[in-house]
Design an enzyme around this catalytic site. Structure first.
Site, mmCIF file in Angstrom:
data_model
loop_
_atom_site.group_PDB
_atom_site.id
_atom_site.type_symbol
_atom_site.label_atom_id
_atom_site.label_comp_id
_atom_site.label_asym_id
_atom_site.label_seq_id
_atom_site.Cartn_x
_atom_site.Cartn_y
_atom_site.Cartn_z
ATOM 1 N N PHE A 1 39.051 26.831 39.398
ATOM 2 C CA PHE A 1 38.611 27.581 39.144
ATOM 3 C C PHE A 1 36.859 27.894 38.105
ATOM 4 C CE2 PHE A 1 43.156 27.602 40.193
ATOM 5 C CZ PHE A 1 42.795 27.820 41.252
ATOM 6 N N TRP B 1 39.458 36.959 39.944
ATOM 7 C CA TRP B 1 39.272 35.267 39.125
ATOM 8 C C TRP B 1 39.271 34.140 39.344
ATOM 9 C CZ3 TRP B 1 41.083 31.522 35.993
ATOM 10 C CH2 TRP B 1 40.208 31.186 34.875
ATOM 11 N N HIS B 2 40.846 34.144 39.511
ATOM 12 C CA HIS B 2 41.191 32.794 39.785
ATOM 13 C C HIS B 2 41.157 31.869 41.385
ATOM 14 C CE1 HIS B 2 44.548 33.506 36.909
ATOM 15 N NE2 HIS B 2 44.550 32.658 36.839
ATOM 16 N N GLY B 3 40.386 32.786 42.431
ATOM 17 C CA GLY B 3 40.002 32.184 43.498
ATOM 18 C C GLY B 3 38.955 33.457 44.562
ATOM 19 N N SER C 1 41.724 39.785 37.949
ATOM 20 C CA SER C 1 42.253 38.611 37.728
ATOM 21 C C SER C 1 43.032 37.719 38.743
ATOM 22 C CB SER C 1 43.751 39.084 36.288
ATOM 23 O OG SER C 1 44.699 37.303 36.356
#
Length: 480
Positions: free
Chosen positions: A480, A321-323, A318
């Site tokens: 994102f 996924w954000h960066g 997770s």
């Protein structure tokens, strides 16, 4: 196209009026064309990526039913193509730089080339949305959509295209195929939700960024003590109002056309633990990782130790996924560690030891805010500096606060205005926590109700952050 822009304020009313003016059979074509135009206002060529993902998953979905013995291969094609594009545009340079740094540390003469790659807006969101479609068909939960236009609209529906919520096909596809007639209730509720979203984004989030967060986080080495704490807590509220504001506007747009999108936020800072926070924050993404990563790994079924490991793996993904940066990975890992500690405490029968809900919410807010430092800071080194220096001088509380205010110097008028805006935000969320804030306002007598509507509109027009000169007015999650 930004929601908080003049082009959108022209675009959406035109789409809304045409939507109800056209016969039902033409509406899906209108919405698909509008969605493509909405996305192409940024960089027209990147619509090809959405079209590619749409074609791959449309035919893979149909193929899984036609050739069930090959559905594993077709799922592999969908995963490879979608995640391959996501990896190339978002993570290729990141892993190349990480590999280069590792080789240098080991004295290996290798340097990965750095490519000039532009990250397509919303690619993480629509990639996960299309993947959920093929995964659900593979698991037998969903039948494939045979109408290509409807499926393409599911992938690219403009209100939630670039920053979610990440909708499941089982929820959104049926709504896109229904005929929605104009109702005052839908139009009114959608417009009110949009207005509240604009207030959260343009008044609260952007003013906090302009006056407090950006000055500190652009040059954290110039600040110490209370200024760093205040900016960090301000960012926690900023990102909630920024992303939550986007979600409210998206849900309002869709509701005005008779389509109900899922609630992506449920007063996250009323949570009494970090575990509860993630049941209230970015709910569509949390649900996606829970359903397609955490549960397939084993979830809660394989004992406490493995559960903690699965939480760690899920939140690491997770964070990534954000960066594409190690600071996001650390941010995800720290959330997982805190959640595992909370789980082990509950399992042992112990608690935080805070009997009052207000204290529990306050402690959770402080923990989450501290972890946001890794999300907002430019690097792990900057985040470490901010955390190390945040408590400098706290032994003298009055001087600590005076120094913070002097360093930030927001001005009396600005400080009073921000305090008032935050009070309105808190009271509305409190009403939402008890029931429904919009319904509560809508139930007031009409003079009071319309005074509130006009007052909110006036505040947005007067105090909202506008203009191309303020580049940070773009929504945070567009990155994102």
């Amino acid at each position: 196209m930004l929601f908080n822009s003049l082009p959108f304020l022209i675009f959406f009313p035109c789409v809304f009026l045409l939507y109800y003016a056209l016969p039902f059979r033409f509406r899906k074509y209108l919405l698909l064309a509008a969605s493509c135009y909405f996305y192409m206002c940024w960089k027209p060529e990147f619509i090809v990526l959405i079209l590619f993902s749409t074609l791959v998953d449309y035919f893979c979905g149909l193929g899984m039913v036609r050739w069930p013995q090959r559905k594993g291969w077709l799922l592999a094609v969908s995963l490879t193509m979608n995640l391959g594009l996501l990896f190339f545009f978002k993570y290729l340079n990141f892993f190349g730089e990480s590999l280069t740094a590792l080789c240098r540390a080991l004295s290996i003469p290798f340097s990965a080339p750095a490519l000039d790659i532009i990250l397509p807006v919303g690619i993480s969101f629509y990639t996960f949305q299309t993947l959920s479609y093929t995964l659900d068909i593979y698991k037998g939960r969903l039948k494939p959509e045979r109408d290509f236009v409807t499926f393409a609209l599911f992938v690219s529906f403009f209100p939630q295209l670039v920053a979610g919520p990440i909708e499941k096909a089982s929820s959104l596809l049926p709504q896109l195929k229904e005929e929605h007639r104009f109702t005052y209730q839908n139009a009114s509720l959608g417009a009110k939700r949009m207005a509240w979203g604009f207030f959260k984004k343009m008044v609260v989030a952007d003013q906090l960024a302009l006056l407090i967060v950006d000055p500190v986080y652009k040059n954290p080495g110039s600040y110490e003590g209370g200024a760093l704490v205040l900016a960090t807590c301000a960012f926690a509220i900023q990102i909630y109002c920024d992303f939550g504001g986007y979600s409210d506007i998206a849900r309002g747009c869709a509701r005005m056309m008779g389509i109900e999108l899922m609630a992506n936020f449920k007063r996250p800072y009323f949570a009494c633990s970090v575990t509860e926070f993630w049941k209230r924050w970015h709910i569509s993404l949390t649900s996606w990782f829970r359903e397609y990563v955490y549960i397939p790994l084993g979830g809660n079924r394989r004992g406490a130790a493995r559960k903690c490991l699965f939480v760690l793996l899920t939140f690491t993904l997770s964070g990534l996924w954000h960066g594409a940066d190690w600071s996001f990975v650390v941010w995800g890992l720290l959330h997982a560690l805190v959640m595992n500690v909370e789980f082990l405490f509950r399992r042992s029968g112990r608690t935080w030891g805070l009997p009052v809900r207000v204290l529990q919410c306050g402690m959770t807010f402080l923990v989450v805010s501290a972890l946001w430092v890794f999300f907002r800071a430019g690097s792990i080194e900057e985040a470490a500096y901010i955390l190390r220096h945040s408590l400098w001088g706290i032994g003298e509380p009055l001087q600590y606060c005076r120094t913070a205010l002097a360093a930030l110097n927001p001005g009396v008028v600005e400080a009073v205005f921000l305090a008032g805006a935050l009070l309105v935000l808190f009271l509305f969320d409190l009403a939402d926590e008890k029931g429904d804030g919009i319904a509560l306002v809508s139930g007031l007598v009409w003079p009071v109700r319309w005074c509130l509507y006009l007052g909110l509109t006036l505040v947005i027009l007067v105090f909202g952050v506008y203009g191309p000169g303020y580049s940070e007015a773009a929504f945070i999650y567009f990155a994102f």
